[in-house]
Scaffold this active site. Structure first.
Site, PDB file in Angstrom:
ATOM      1  N   TYR A  73       0.958  -1.234  -0.103  1.00  0.00           N
ATOM      2  CA  TYR A  73       0.135   0.022  -0.054  1.00  0.00           C
ATOM      3  C   TYR A  73       0.919   1.249   0.090  1.00  0.00           C
ATOM      4  CZ  TYR A  73      -3.851   3.062   0.768  1.00  0.00           C
ATOM      5  OH  TYR A  73      -4.441   4.206   0.680  1.00  0.00           O
ATOM      6  N   PHE A 125      -7.207  21.516 -24.677  1.00  0.00           N
ATOM      7  CA  PHE A 125      -7.780  19.955 -24.633  1.00  0.00           C
ATOM      8  C   PHE A 125      -8.841  19.779 -23.964  1.00  0.00           C
ATOM      9  CE2 PHE A 125      -7.656  15.594 -23.585  1.00  0.00           C
ATOM     10  CZ  PHE A 125      -7.647  15.145 -24.900  1.00  0.00           C
ATOM     11  N   THR A 126      -9.704  18.795 -24.111  1.00  0.00           N
ATOM     12  CA  THR A 126     -10.993  18.873 -23.656  1.00  0.00           C
ATOM     13  C   THR A 126     -10.897  18.817 -22.057  1.00  0.00           C
ATOM     14  OG1 THR A 126     -10.767  16.554 -23.948  1.00  0.00           O
ATOM     15  CG2 THR A 126     -12.067  17.744 -25.559  1.00  0.00           C
ATOM     16  N   ASP A 216       1.787  20.219 -20.559  1.00  0.00           N
ATOM     17  CA  ASP A 216       1.048  19.146 -20.963  1.00  0.00           C
ATOM     18  C   ASP A 216       1.971  18.107 -21.779  1.00  0.00           C
ATOM     19  OD1 ASP A 216      -0.640  17.089 -21.777  1.00  0.00           O
ATOM     20  OD2 ASP A 216      -2.329  18.351 -21.894  1.00  0.00           O
TER      21      ASP A 216
HETATM   22  C1  LIG Z   1      -5.066  12.330 -23.315  1.00  0.00           C
HETATM   23  C2  LIG Z   1      -4.679  13.577 -23.007  1.00  0.00           C
HETATM   24  C3  LIG Z   1      -5.080  14.293 -21.544  1.00  0.00           C
HETATM   25  C4  LIG Z   1      -5.745  13.401 -20.626  1.00  0.00           C
HETATM   26  O1  LIG Z   1      -5.436  12.576 -20.276  1.00  0.00           O
HETATM   27  P1  LIG Z   1      -6.215  10.879 -19.949  1.00  0.00           P
HETATM   28  O2  LIG Z   1      -5.085  10.085 -19.476  1.00  0.00           O
HETATM   29  O3  LIG Z   1      -6.940  10.772 -21.111  1.00  0.00           O
HETATM   30  O4  LIG Z   1      -6.937  11.312 -18.713  1.00  0.00           O
HETATM   31  C5  LIG Z   1      -4.547  15.701 -21.526  1.00  0.00           C
HETATM   32  N1  LIG Z   1      -3.854  16.239 -22.553  1.00  0.00           N
HETATM   33  C6  LIG Z   1      -3.691  15.965 -23.739  1.00  0.00           C
HETATM   34  C7  LIG Z   1      -3.014  16.600 -24.748  1.00  0.00           C
HETATM   35  C8  LIG Z   1      -4.116  14.466 -23.900  1.00  0.00           C
HETATM   36  O5  LIG Z   1      -3.782  14.144 -25.230  1.00  0.00           O
END
Ligand SMILES: *Cc1c(COP(=O)(O)O)cnc(C)c1O
Length: 458
Positions: A73, A125-126, A216
């Site tokens: 853990y 990004f979404t 990112d």
């Molecule tokens: C996929 C992605 C994310 C989010 O990551 P997840 O692992 O899907 O939660 C963030 N930024 C970029 C540019 C991505 O391609």
């Protein structure tokens, strides 16, 4: 050996069989899925180009790492291996494991953002933008205009436009900007890189304005490859060296290791500041797990540590990006309108051009993605008005310039013959394009609607 070849630096020792389906099967499947490729069952898919996330093939070494999982853990040895690997390859001193990228985005956004803040970025990004908004911030796009133009051949469409950054400071003041979020190989722009020259200027801008620089780093190795190919000063550097230099210019990073690092699940938040790390450890126990596993099994942290070392090898990334370029070039030769230059992880079809008879409110990219599946069992994804969602204040649809279908290539999974089949499928659909109809929502989720929305033909 010529470095021009992209032939794979590996051989295949295990295969997964896939089911072949008929056009009738696929028509029934897409209707059942509400014309949303996210709602298809994977067993009904022939070539799965939905995403490059968590779908790569792990190496024998990574699988061996899985057997070396220390599932304690607290204080798992795999955590320390991961932490040391992140510091060695990516420069960041502190690592907080998370179940995937959005877990890291949640913690980062909650710590750094105060309600009323603004977060500039090189395109949204979404999930990144959603977590910024949930924490009370407004996202501001500061990418160069060329990134929004699918025809532009700019070699670094991920670059930041400093006039846009300066305009934001003039409007809201630097105190309202906690950090700038810079993505490497910008996903939503079509997998387009930022140059090291531009990133260095972003660093200087952040220092001048006392703003943090967050990375990112989901596709940092692919970005490094493009820097090596296109930025003269870096043509003799290795991808590994360039990756390190990119990370070293930034203060913190969120990582979805399901992409570059070739694991099926996982991610992390990393940083250099001890106070920030302490706060992140305080939040990770709330949302993910203890700070030495953060939602990941020990074995998965081990596979990730090994995947990081493989992801920055020149021959790996040449083959990876080489395969994407192969698909893109073949499509272009066949007269298919795609986003140029061809990206690092995917080829993006220009749906507004291919289906010029469908207005954007009738979701041409969504319709194209569904038609491609019905024709050949190739699964792709919409990246256009459906993905962009609605403005949280006005409720209006965001109307992105880019109305695209993404053909995303998993790493080390498909062969050149699969790419050729994909080209045939897209050209087939091109020929029948006048028969493709627009779509309307029958169900529209409030957040990240593209994942679960349902449609019907108009
Ligand atoms: C996929 C992605 C994310 C989010 O990551 P997840 O692992 O899907 O939660 C963030 N930024 C970029 C540019 C991505 O391609």
């Amino acid at each position: 050996m010529s470095t021009q070849t992209w032939a794979e630096p590996y051989k295949i020792k295990m295969v997964e069989l896939i089911k072949m389906t008929s056009r009738e099967d696929r028509l029934a499947a897409i209707e059942k899925a509400g014309y949303n490729t996210f709602l298809l069952r994977s067993e009904d898919v022939y070539i799965d180009l939905l995403t490059d996330s968590g779908v790569s093939a792990m190496s024998d070494r990574q699988w061996a790492g899985i057997m070396m999982g220390d599932e304690a853990y607290a204080g798992s040895r795999n955590f320390y291996h991961l932490r040391d690997t992140v510091e060695e390859y990516y420069s960041y001193r502190y690592t907080v494991p998370c179940h995937q990228g959005r877990g890291a985005e949640n913690i980062l956004s909650q710590i750094l953002i105060s309600p009323g803040d603004y977060v500039p970025g090189n395109m949204y990004f979404t999930t990144t933008r959603l977590h910024q908004e949930l924490a009370g911030a407004t996202f501001v796009d500061v990418i160069i205009d060329e990134a929004h133009d699918p025809e532009s051949e700019h070699p670094f469409k991920g670059n930041v436009d400093f006039d846009k950054l300066d305009a934001l400071v003039d409007e809201v003041g630097q105190d309202k900007i906690p950090y700038i979020c810079i993505a490497t190989c910008v996903n939503m722009a079509g997998g387009q890189p930022i140059s090291l020259e531009n990133l260095r200027q972003v660093r200087a801008w952040c220092d001048r304005h006392d703003v943090m620089l967050v990375h990112d780093m989901t596709r940092v190795a692919e970005n490094a490859h493009f820097i090596q190919q296109r930025e003269d000063a870096y043509k003799d550097k290795t991808v590994r060296e360039i990756v390190y230099e990119i990370c070293d210019l930034t203060d913190a990073a969120t990582m979805s290791s399901k992409k570059d690092a070739m694991v099926n699940i996982g991610g992390f938040l990393a940083m250099n500041d001890a106070k920030f790390y302490e706060k992140a450890c305080g939040l990770v126990v709330v949302y993910e797990g203890l700070h030495t596993y953060g939602g990941m099994a020990g074995r998965d942290m081990e596979a990730l540590a090994i995947g990081i070392t493989e992801s920055v090898q020149d021959e790996h990334i040449h083959a990876r990006v080489g395969q994407v370029q192969y698909l893109g070039r073949k499509l272009r030769e066949a007269g298919v309108p795609i986003v140029n230059p061809i990206g690092g992880h995917a080829v993006f079809l220009n749906a507004s051009k291919m289906l010029a008879h469908i207005p954007q409110e009738h979701f041409p990219a969504q319709a194209l993605s569904a038609a491609l599946y019905v024709d050949s069992g190739v699964r792709s994804m919409e990246r256009g008005i459906v993905s962009a969602g609605r403005n949280k204040e006005t409720g209006e649809n965001y109307k992105p310039n880019l109305e695209l279908v993404r053909l995303t290539i998993p790493r080390r999974v498909y062969t050149q013959a699969h790419m050729d089949v994909t080209v045939g499928a897209v050209t087939d659909v091109m020929e029948q394009r006048s028969t493709i109809k627009g779509l309307r929502f029958t169900y529209e989720p409030e957040m990240l609607r593209f994942f679960q929305a349902r449609f019907e033909p108009i």
